[in-house]
Design an enzyme around this catalytic site. Structure first.
Site, PDB file in Angstrom:
ATOM      1  N   GLU A   1      10.429  21.477  16.598  1.00  0.00           N
ATOM      2  CA  GLU A   1      10.946  20.403  15.731  1.00  0.00           C
ATOM      3  C   GLU A   1      12.284  19.915  16.289  1.00  0.00           C
ATOM      4  O   GLU A   1      13.124  20.732  16.679  1.00  0.00           O
ATOM      5  CB  GLU A   1      11.160  20.903  14.297  1.00  0.00           C
TER       6      GLU A   1
ATOM      7  N   THR B   1      11.913  14.941  12.570  1.00  0.00           N
ATOM      8  CA  THR B   1      12.197  14.785  11.140  1.00  0.00           C
ATOM      9  C   THR B   1      12.466  13.310  10.821  1.00  0.00           C
ATOM     10  O   THR B   1      12.743  12.495  11.712  1.00  0.00           O
ATOM     11  CB  THR B   1      13.397  15.639  10.678  1.00  0.00           C
TER      12      THR B   1
ATOM     13  N   ALA C   1      15.722  13.252   6.805  1.00  0.00           N
ATOM     14  CA  ALA C   1      15.942  14.559   6.159  1.00  0.00           C
ATOM     15  C   ALA C   1      17.229  14.509   5.351  1.00  0.00           C
ATOM     16  O   ALA C   1      18.234  13.955   5.801  1.00  0.00           O
ATOM     17  CB  ALA C   1      15.993  15.667   7.206  1.00  0.00           C
TER      18      ALA C   1
ATOM     19  N   ARG D   1       6.979  15.313   0.351  1.00  0.00           N
ATOM     20  CA  ARG D   1       7.647  14.632  -0.770  1.00  0.00           C
ATOM     21  C   ARG D   1       9.028  14.139  -0.344  1.00  0.00           C
ATOM     22  O   ARG D   1       9.427  13.030  -0.650  1.00  0.00           O
ATOM     23  CB  ARG D   1       7.808  15.588  -1.952  1.00  0.00           C
TER      24      ARG D   1
ATOM     25  N   ASP E   1      13.305  15.450   0.596  1.00  0.00           N
ATOM     26  CA  ASP E   1      14.461  16.016  -0.098  1.00  0.00           C
ATOM     27  C   ASP E   1      14.936  15.007  -1.132  1.00  0.00           C
ATOM     28  O   ASP E   1      14.926  13.802  -0.891  1.00  0.00           O
ATOM     29  CB  ASP E   1      15.609  16.252   0.891  1.00  0.00           C
TER      30      ASP E   1
ATOM     31  N   ALA F   1       3.765  15.342  -2.324  1.00  0.00           N
ATOM     32  CA  ALA F   1       3.167  15.142  -1.004  1.00  0.00           C
ATOM     33  C   ALA F   1       1.663  14.883  -1.128  1.00  0.00           C
ATOM     34  O   ALA F   1       1.102  14.093  -0.353  1.00  0.00           O
ATOM     35  CB  ALA F   1       3.433  16.369  -0.137  1.00  0.00           C
TER      36      ALA F   1
ATOM     37  N   TYR G   1       5.531  27.130   1.591  1.00  0.00           N
ATOM     38  CA  TYR G   1       6.741  27.915   1.306  1.00  0.00           C
ATOM     39  C   TYR G   1       6.371  29.373   1.034  1.00  0.00           C
ATOM     40  O   TYR G   1       5.981  29.715  -0.095  1.00  0.00           O
ATOM     41  CB  TYR G   1       7.458  27.285   0.092  1.00  0.00           C
TER      42      TYR G   1
ATOM     43  N   HIS H   1       8.442  27.317  -3.357  1.00  0.00           N
ATOM     44  CA  HIS H   1       9.354  26.166  -3.310  1.00  0.00           C
ATOM     45  C   HIS H   1      10.377  26.307  -4.430  1.00  0.00           C
ATOM     46  O   HIS H   1      10.041  26.775  -5.534  1.00  0.00           O
ATOM     47  CB  HIS H   1       8.541  24.874  -3.464  1.00  0.00           C
TER      48      HIS H   1
ATOM     49  N   GLN I   1       8.092  26.633   5.720  1.00  0.00           N
ATOM     50  CA  GLN I   1       9.540  26.622   5.735  1.00  0.00           C
ATOM     51  C   GLN I   1      10.016  27.873   6.476  1.00  0.00           C
ATOM     52  O   GLN I   1       9.270  28.851   6.590  1.00  0.00           O
ATOM     53  CB  GLN I   1      10.048  26.657   4.299  1.00  0.00           C
TER      54      GLN I   1
HETATM   55  P1  FAD Z   1       5.477  18.844  -2.599  1.00  0.00           P
HETATM   56  O1  FAD Z   1       4.262  19.351  -1.920  1.00  0.00           O
HETATM   57  O2  FAD Z   1       5.356  17.598  -3.397  1.00  0.00           O
HETATM   58  O3  FAD Z   1       6.067  20.027  -3.508  1.00  0.00           O
HETATM   59  C1  FAD Z   1       7.285  19.885  -4.200  1.00  0.00           C
HETATM   60  C2  FAD Z   1       7.225  20.678  -5.506  1.00  0.00           C
HETATM   61  O4  FAD Z   1       6.247  20.082  -6.372  1.00  0.00           O
HETATM   62  C3  FAD Z   1       6.779  22.126  -5.342  1.00  0.00           C
HETATM   63  O5  FAD Z   1       7.464  22.919  -6.284  1.00  0.00           O
HETATM   64  C4  FAD Z   1       5.288  22.099  -5.622  1.00  0.00           C
HETATM   65  O6  FAD Z   1       4.813  23.341  -6.138  1.00  0.00           O
HETATM   66  C5  FAD Z   1       5.186  20.980  -6.659  1.00  0.00           C
HETATM   67  N1  FAD Z   1       3.925  20.235  -6.524  1.00  0.00           N
HETATM   68  C6  FAD Z   1       3.333  19.851  -5.377  1.00  0.00           C
HETATM   69  N2  FAD Z   1       2.221  19.147  -5.623  1.00  0.00           N
HETATM   70  C7  FAD Z   1       2.098  19.078  -6.962  1.00  0.00           C
HETATM   71  C8  FAD Z   1       1.155  18.460  -7.824  1.00  0.00           C
HETATM   72  N3  FAD Z   1       0.099  17.788  -7.337  1.00  0.00           N
HETATM   73  N4  FAD Z   1       1.347  18.592  -9.177  1.00  0.00           N
HETATM   74  C9  FAD Z   1       2.407  19.268  -9.685  1.00  0.00           C
HETATM   75  N5  FAD Z   1       3.342  19.862  -8.886  1.00  0.00           N
HETATM   76  C10 FAD Z   1       3.182  19.770  -7.551  1.00  0.00           C
HETATM   77  N6  FAD Z   1      12.429  16.523   4.076  1.00  0.00           N
HETATM   78  C11 FAD Z   1      12.775  15.286   4.522  1.00  0.00           C
HETATM   79  O7  FAD Z   1      13.329  14.491   3.731  1.00  0.00           O
HETATM   80  N7  FAD Z   1      12.527  14.896   5.808  1.00  0.00           N
HETATM   81  C12 FAD Z   1      11.921  15.717   6.702  1.00  0.00           C
HETATM   82  O8  FAD Z   1      11.724  15.344   7.857  1.00  0.00           O
HETATM   83  C13 FAD Z   1      11.542  17.035   6.263  1.00  0.00           C
HETATM   84  N8  FAD Z   1      10.870  17.876   7.091  1.00  0.00           N
HETATM   85  C14 FAD Z   1      10.412  19.088   6.608  1.00  0.00           C
HETATM   86  C15 FAD Z   1       9.626  19.921   7.434  1.00  0.00           C
HETATM   87  C16 FAD Z   1       9.131  21.133   6.968  1.00  0.00           C
HETATM   88  C17 FAD Z   1       8.263  21.986   7.861  1.00  0.00           C
HETATM   89  C18 FAD Z   1       9.448  21.560   5.636  1.00  0.00           C
HETATM   90  C19 FAD Z   1       8.955  22.891   5.123  1.00  0.00           C
HETATM   91  C20 FAD Z   1      10.219  20.759   4.807  1.00  0.00           C
HETATM   92  C21 FAD Z   1      10.708  19.511   5.288  1.00  0.00           C
HETATM   93  N9  FAD Z   1      11.448  18.648   4.476  1.00  0.00           N
HETATM   94  C22 FAD Z   1      11.825  17.398   4.931  1.00  0.00           C
HETATM   95  C23 FAD Z   1      11.881  19.105   3.158  1.00  0.00           C
HETATM   96  C24 FAD Z   1      10.845  18.785   2.068  1.00  0.00           C
HETATM   97  O9  FAD Z   1      10.751  17.395   1.888  1.00  0.00           O
HETATM   98  C25 FAD Z   1      11.348  19.471   0.794  1.00  0.00           C
HETATM   99  O10 FAD Z   1      11.141  20.865   0.913  1.00  0.00           O
HETATM  100  C26 FAD Z   1      10.827  18.959  -0.497  1.00  0.00           C
HETATM  101  O11 FAD Z   1      11.637  19.559  -1.522  1.00  0.00           O
HETATM  102  C27 FAD Z   1       9.375  19.296  -0.826  1.00  0.00           C
HETATM  103  O12 FAD Z   1       8.508  18.651  -0.001  1.00  0.00           O
HETATM  104  P2  FAD Z   1       6.915  18.960  -0.067  1.00  0.00           P
HETATM  105  O13 FAD Z   1       6.272  17.977   0.809  1.00  0.00           O
HETATM  106  O14 FAD Z   1       6.649  20.381   0.162  1.00  0.00           O
HETATM  107  O15 FAD Z   1       6.676  18.588  -1.604  1.00  0.00           O
END
Ligand code: FAD
Length: 290
Positions: free
Chosen positions: A16, A47, A50, A107, A109, A123, A143, A147, A174
């Site tokens: 990354e 990224t 972020a 989703r 940050d 997401a 995670y 998360h 993560q």
């Molecule tokens: P989600 O999958 O939407 O999850 C977020 C929360 O919602 C979790 O608690 C989950 O349990 C809950 N949830 C998920 N789906 C549902 C549903 N259908 N119904 C109800 N609850 C649900 N951020 C950036 O801004 N830019 C980046 O480039 C970036 N790169 C990353 C790369 C990696 C490998 C990782 C692990 C994270 C990265 N992040 C980045 C951070 C990430 O955006 C955050 O961790 C964010 O808080 C959650 O993203 P997610 O896609 O996992 O969200």
């Protein structure tokens, strides 16, 4: 090439990178990429905005450089919480023009200074949207210790199942420092019926501030031997860097011996560290799965 097809052939090894800060030239990351290319990664992810930094256009440019300049498969991160459907469609059009087909759907940050657009809550909503727009390889984040927004790991795993059911082809974790947490997580997701490949996200610790910031953001637990290492070398940056590299190598060797699907190295744009780790483990990763 779609990254899901690489998993069918071998244990995946990927990196990354992030776009440079607004005050730095883009050449700094291009120099890093030139060095990372020599380590023959299966793909390099970049990224996108972020921390809500809003640097998405640069990310597309860097992904093109990875593909056209370095001849390595790029994956672009795509967070959705601060974007409308039209804005996401415009990014997808841009990716099509650039021939980029691998997306890490996120989703994103939440930035307290930006009111989320909420066209997409999770997401999984973005994945459904991307799939309606074309034939992309889609990864999702996961995670091992849950998360931070989830009340329990079980709740988070059930939500992860929704993400995979929506169409995530593979997952990237993560960062974590305790491999046992990763192994317990893999058992839980298997019970939940999640059987797509999972790459372990490994972050080598190279300075004390970096790790304190990361851990406070994501809540990764710190095993006693990790804390001991940090305490012993916290005032000696070179020793801490070397110890951090050694710790990451140990984690990776253990994961590979356990048959992990892939290793995703959070390089922090530090090609020296990536090279040290890559040199140590490349012979273990091998070229093809039997
Ligand atoms: P989600 O999958 O939407 O999850 C977020 C929360 O919602 C979790 O608690 C989950 O349990 C809950 N949830 C998920 N789906 C549902 C549903 N259908 N119904 C109800 N609850 C649900 N951020 C950036 O801004 N830019 C980046 O480039 C970036 N790169 C990353 C790369 C990696 C490998 C990782 C692990 C994270 C990265 N992040 C980045 C951070 C990430 O955006 C955050 O961790 C964010 O808080 C959650 O993203 P997610 O896609 O996992 O969200």
């Amino acid at each position: 090439m779609k990254i899901k097809d690489i998993f069918k052939q071998k244990t995946v090894f990927s990196f990354e990178v992030f776009p440079p800060k607004k005050t730095s030239s883009i050449d700094t990351v291009y120099n890093t990429l030139d060095e990372l290319k020599g380590l023959s990664p299966d793909f390099i992810s970049v990224t996108f905005s972020a921390g809500g930094s809003g640097n998405g256009a640069l990310s597309c440019e860097i992904a093109s450089k990875i593909k056209e300049g370095n001849h390595v498969e790029p994956m672009i991160h795509l967070p959705c919480i601060n974007y409308s459907k039209d804005e996401i469609s415009a990014v997808l059009d841009e990716l099509d023009k650039r021939g980029i087909e691998n997306i890490l759907a996120l989703r994103g940050d939440i930035n307290p200074d930006i009111e989320p657009k909420r066209n997409f809550e999770h997401a999984s909503d973005l994945i459904t949207f991307i799939k309606s727009k074309g034939d992309y390889d889609i990864a999702g984040a996961c995670y091992p210790e849950g998360h931070v927004d989830s009340e329990s790991l079980v709740e988070d795993v059930l939500n992860l199942k929704k993400k995979v059911d929506a169409g995530a082809d593979h997952l990237i974790t993560q960062l974590f420092f305790d491999n046992d947490a990763f192994y317990r997580f893999r058992e839980k997701i298997a019970i939940a019926g999640i059987n797509v490949p999972v790459e372990a996200g490994i972050m080598p610790v190279v300075n004390k501030n970096q790790i304190e910031r990361m851990v406070s953001m994501c809540g990764a637990s710190l095993p006693a031997k990790f804390v001991k290492m940090m305490q012993k070398y916290e005032n000696n940056p070179e020793a801490l860097r070397d110890a951090g590299i050694a710790y990451a190598i140990n984690q990776i060797v253990d994961l590979l011996a356990d048959g992990v699907d892939g290793i995703h190295l959070y390089t922090m744009n530090n090609s020296y560290v990536a090279k040290k780790i890559s040199d140590a483990v490349s012979g273990l990763i091998g070229s093809r799965k039997k």
